[in-house]
Design a protein around this motif. Structure first.
Motif, mmCIF file in Angstrom:
data_model
loop_
_atom_site.group_PDB
_atom_site.id
_atom_site.type_symbol
_atom_site.label_atom_id
_atom_site.label_comp_id
_atom_site.label_asym_id
_atom_site.label_seq_id
_atom_site.Cartn_x
_atom_site.Cartn_y
_atom_site.Cartn_z
ATOM 1 N N ARG A 160 0.818 -1.220 0.000
ATOM 2 C CA ARG A 160 0.000 0.000 0.000
ATOM 3 C C ARG A 160 0.852 1.270 0.000
ATOM 4 N NH1 ARG A 160 -5.444 -1.215 3.441
ATOM 5 N NH2 ARG A 160 -6.070 -2.972 2.168
ATOM 6 N N ARG A 161 1.967 1.187 -0.735
ATOM 7 C CA ARG A 161 2.884 2.311 -0.834
ATOM 8 C C ARG A 161 3.495 2.299 -2.223
ATOM 9 N NH1 ARG A 161 6.910 2.964 2.999
ATOM 10 N NH2 ARG A 161 5.436 2.383 4.595
ATOM 11 N N VAL A 162 3.808 3.519 -2.706
ATOM 12 C CA VAL A 162 4.376 3.624 -4.047
ATOM 13 C C VAL A 162 5.123 4.954 -4.159
ATOM 14 C CG1 VAL A 162 2.314 4.649 -5.099
ATOM 15 C CG2 VAL A 162 3.836 3.282 -6.492
ATOM 16 N N ARG A 163 6.120 4.977 -5.022
ATOM 17 C CA ARG A 163 6.849 6.221 -5.291
ATOM 18 C C ARG A 163 5.910 7.176 -6.025
ATOM 19 N NH1 ARG A 163 12.750 5.451 -4.995
ATOM 20 N NH2 ARG A 163 12.766 7.648 -5.607
ATOM 21 N N CYS B 124 11.749 6.962 1.480
ATOM 22 C CA CYS B 124 11.877 5.642 0.871
ATOM 23 C C CYS B 124 12.967 4.869 1.615
ATOM 24 C CB CYS B 124 12.232 5.785 -0.610
ATOM 25 S SG CYS B 124 12.401 4.218 -1.460
ATOM 26 N N PRO B 125 12.673 3.672 2.123
ATOM 27 C CA PRO B 125 13.679 2.933 2.895
ATOM 28 C C PRO B 125 14.872 2.470 2.047
ATOM 29 C CG PRO B 125 11.668 1.638 2.662
ATOM 30 C CD PRO B 125 11.409 2.985 2.078
ATOM 31 N N ALA C 68 10.947 9.482 -1.816
ATOM 32 C CA ALA C 68 9.835 9.370 -0.880
ATOM 33 C C ALA C 68 8.831 8.368 -1.445
ATOM 34 C CB ALA C 68 9.169 10.729 -0.691
ATOM 35 N N GLU C 69 7.952 7.925 -0.582
ATOM 36 C CA GLU C 69 6.856 7.049 -0.995
ATOM 37 C C GLU C 69 5.548 7.628 -0.471
ATOM 38 O OE1 GLU C 69 8.646 2.585 -1.315
ATOM 39 O OE2 GLU C 69 8.129 3.264 0.702
#
Length: 184
Positions: free
Chosen positions: A86-89, A122-123, A129-130
């Motif tokens: 549930r995360r994206v650039r 962003c890890p 970022a995401e």
């Protein structure tokens, strides 16, 4: 993207714009062989497609508004709900929903203020970022999905027979294949 307001469809106007008499076909040499100018009937069908799509978006968007979501909110939330983790650039999200990055950035700020999404570093890339779907965003998305699907069924699916769905699927596949070949 084509702006529907720039397209004329009244049959006389179309014949004047296209420069053909009703039903006349004029061969034009092209890379894919012989092409022809569009007929007034083809342009009228094109306009009908645009008008119908605009009307469906208006009706479906109005019903989403009743659930405190804009169609743009729903589009972002849908993309995030389908993304891994549930995360994206942001650049990937912009591409997935076919938005300019600046439009997406402004919209994400508004969604962030409403706690529907958040931005995190962003890890795997300290410079990036995401966009992350929040618990509140997921809750609102789930709450809106069933009524939205019912609305799609009411205004779209219920209007068509199984045979019309099959024909529409064929038309859409032909258009998508044509667009892919044009891009290649």
């Amino acid at each position: 993207m084509i702006d529907a307001s720039t397209i004329w469809v009244e049959s006389e106007c179309v014949r004047q714009v296209v420069g053909v008499a009703a039903g006349e076909i004029t061969p034009v040499a092209g890379a894919s062989g012989v092409r022809r100018r569009m007929t007034s009937r083809e342009l009228a069908i094109w306009r009908s497609l645009l008008d119908t799509t605009i009307e469906l978006r208006r009706v479906l968007g109005g019903e989403l508004q009743e659930l405190s979501l804009s169609p743009a909110d729903y589009q972002v939330l849908l993309a995030l709900s389908e993304a891994s983790g549930r995360r994206v650039r942001p650049s990937e999200l912009a591409s997935a929903i076919d938005w300019e990055r600046s439009r997406l950035s402004h919209h994400l700020k508004r969604m962030e203020r409403r706690h529907l999404i958040r931005r995190e570093n962003c890890p795997t890339d300290n410079r990036g970022a995401e966009v992350v779907l929040t618990a509140e965003g997921a809750r609102i998305f789930r709450r809106a999905t069933a009524p939205h699907i019912r609305s799609i069924k009411k205004h779209f699916a219920d209007a068509l027979t199984p045979e019309q769905f099959d024909a529409l699927a064929g038309v859409l596949a032909a258009l998508q294949n044509h667009a892919r070949r044009e891009r290649a």
